[in-house]
Design a protein around this motif. Structure first.
Motif, short mmCIF file in Angstrom:
data_model
loop_
_atom_site.label_atom_id
_atom_site.label_comp_id
_atom_site.label_asym_id
_atom_site.label_seq_id
_atom_site.Cartn_x
_atom_site.Cartn_y
_atom_site.Cartn_z
N ALA A 31 0.86 -1.31 0.15
CA ALA A 31 0.51 0.07 0.21
C ALA A 31 0.84 1.03 -0.02
O ALA A 31 0.19 2.53 -1.08
CB ALA A 31 -0.87 0.50 1.20
N ILE A 32 2.05 1.04 0.87
CA ILE A 32 3.24 2.45 0.78
C ILE A 32 3.28 2.76 -0.61
O ILE A 32 3.50 3.52 -0.83
CB ILE A 32 3.68 2.22 2.06
N VAL A 33 4.28 1.66 -0.07
CA VAL A 33 6.30 1.69 -1.32
C VAL A 33 4.65 1.80 -3.05
O VAL A 33 5.62 2.14 -3.83
CB VAL A 33 6.34 0.97 -1.48
N GLY A 34 4.47 -0.17 -2.82
CA GLY A 34 3.53 0.35 -4.20
C GLY A 34 2.50 1.13 -4.88
O GLY A 34 2.69 1.62 -5.98
N GLY A 35 1.88 2.05 -3.76
CA GLY A 35 1.29 3.25 -3.66
C GLY A 35 1.62 4.38 -3.97
O GLY A 35 1.62 4.83 -5.60
N TYR A 36 2.21 4.25 -3.53
CA TYR A 36 4.22 5.72 -4.19
C TYR A 36 4.36 5.80 -5.87
O TYR A 36 3.92 6.36 -6.56
CB TYR A 36 4.78 6.02 -2.92
N VAL A 67 -5.41 10.56 -6.25
CA VAL A 67 -6.97 9.30 -6.47
C VAL A 67 -6.16 7.68 -6.78
O VAL A 67 -6.65 6.46 -5.25
CB VAL A 67 -7.75 9.63 -7.10
N LEU A 68 -5.11 7.63 -6.89
CA LEU A 68 -5.31 6.43 -6.99
C LEU A 68 -3.99 5.47 -5.90
O LEU A 68 -4.28 4.20 -5.81
CB LEU A 68 -3.91 6.20 -8.41
N CYS A 69 -3.77 6.15 -6.01
CA CYS A 69 -2.62 6.73 -4.13
C CYS A 69 -3.67 5.33 -2.92
O CYS A 69 -3.46 4.58 -2.96
CB CYS A 69 -1.93 7.54 -3.81
N ALA A 70 -4.86 6.30 -3.64
CA ALA A 70 -6.50 5.60 -1.89
C ALA A 70 -5.81 4.54 -2.76
O ALA A 70 -6.46 3.96 -2.00
CB ALA A 70 -6.63 6.98 -1.87
N CYS A 71 -6.62 3.93 -3.94
CA CYS A 71 -7.18 3.35 -4.63
C CYS A 71 -6.33 2.31 -4.16
O CYS A 71 -7.18 0.41 -4.22
CB CYS A 71 -7.85 3.01 -6.28
N ALA A 72 -5.33 2.06 -4.20
CA ALA A 72 -4.20 1.20 -4.07
C ALA A 72 -3.64 0.76 -2.72
O ALA A 72 -3.69 -0.29 -2.55
CB ALA A 72 -3.03 1.80 -4.76
N ALA A 73 -3.70 1.80 -2.19
CA ALA A 73 -4.18 1.28 -0.27
C ALA A 73 -5.19 0.03 -0.38
O ALA A 73 -5.39 -1.12 0.69
CB ALA A 73 -4.47 2.73 0.12
N LEU A 74 -7.13 0.27 -1.06
CA LEU A 74 -7.61 -0.12 -0.65
C LEU A 74 -7.46 -1.51 -1.00
O LEU A 74 -8.17 -2.26 -0.28
CB LEU A 74 -8.61 0.35 -1.46
N TRP A 75 -6.93 -1.33 -2.03
CA TRP A 75 -6.82 -2.30 -3.37
C TRP A 75 -5.97 -3.38 -2.14
O TRP A 75 -6.31 -4.28 -1.97
CB TRP A 75 -6.12 -2.08 -4.37
N ALA A 76 -5.06 -3.27 -1.91
CA ALA A 76 -3.64 -3.52 -0.72
C ALA A 76 -4.89 -5.32 -0.02
O ALA A 76 -3.57 -5.90 0.16
CB ALA A 76 -2.47 -3.37 -0.27
N PHE A 77 -5.32 -4.19 0.75
CA PHE A 77 -6.18 -4.81 1.95
C PHE A 77 -7.58 -5.25 1.51
O PHE A 77 -7.83 -6.20 2.47
CB PHE A 77 -6.45 -3.95 2.89
N ALA A 78 -7.55 -4.99 0.38
CA ALA A 78 -9.08 -5.82 0.26
C ALA A 78 -9.40 -7.11 -0.74
O ALA A 78 -10.12 -8.03 -0.81
CB ALA A 78 -9.62 -5.30 -1.03
N THR A 79 -7.93 -7.33 -1.80
CA THR A 79 -7.69 -9.15 -1.76
C THR A 79 -7.47 -9.64 -0.91
O THR A 79 -7.16 -9.94 0.21
CB THR A 79 -6.58 -8.91 -3.21
#
Length: 107
Positions: A31-36, A67-79
């Motif tokens: 979420a942090i590194v990948g989102g960035y 927006v994509l950074c926030a979506c990446a954080a959501l994705w990281a914990f939703a999968t």
């Protein structure tokens, strides 16, 4: 049936790799590194790809990147797994980076 010393060592070693906190740590790093990374490459891609004045393209890229950074954080914990989290963030990041390179913007 007796287990061999190697099998006991492997079982003992496997227990240290199985704790749930490692999955949470991996997802947090995704979420942090990948989102960035996703946000940065998205911003670069939009800055060179949009057919509008450069300043507006950069601003648009930055807004979409937030927006994509926030979506990446959501994705990281939703999968379902941490591997899917990493792949789901790394694949679009690689595509944005490749698109930026193809369009000729070398940073």
């Amino acid at each position: 049936m007796e287990s061999t010393p190697d099998a006991r060592w492997l079982n003992r070693f496997g227990r240290y790799l199985a704790p749930p906190w490692l999955g949470v740590l991996s997802r947090t790093l995704a979420a942090i590194v990948g989102g960035y990374a996703l946000a940065a490459t998205c911003s670069m891609f939009f800055a060179v790809a949009l057919p509008i004045p450069r300043a507006q393209a950069v601003l648009t890229g930055m807004l979409v990147a937030i927006v994509l950074c926030a979506c990446a954080a959501l994705w990281a914990f939703a999968t379902r797994t941490a591997l899917r989290a990493w792949l789901g963030i790394a694949l679009p990041t690689a595509l944005f980076w490749l698109g930026t390179i193809v369009l000729g913007a070398h940073a």
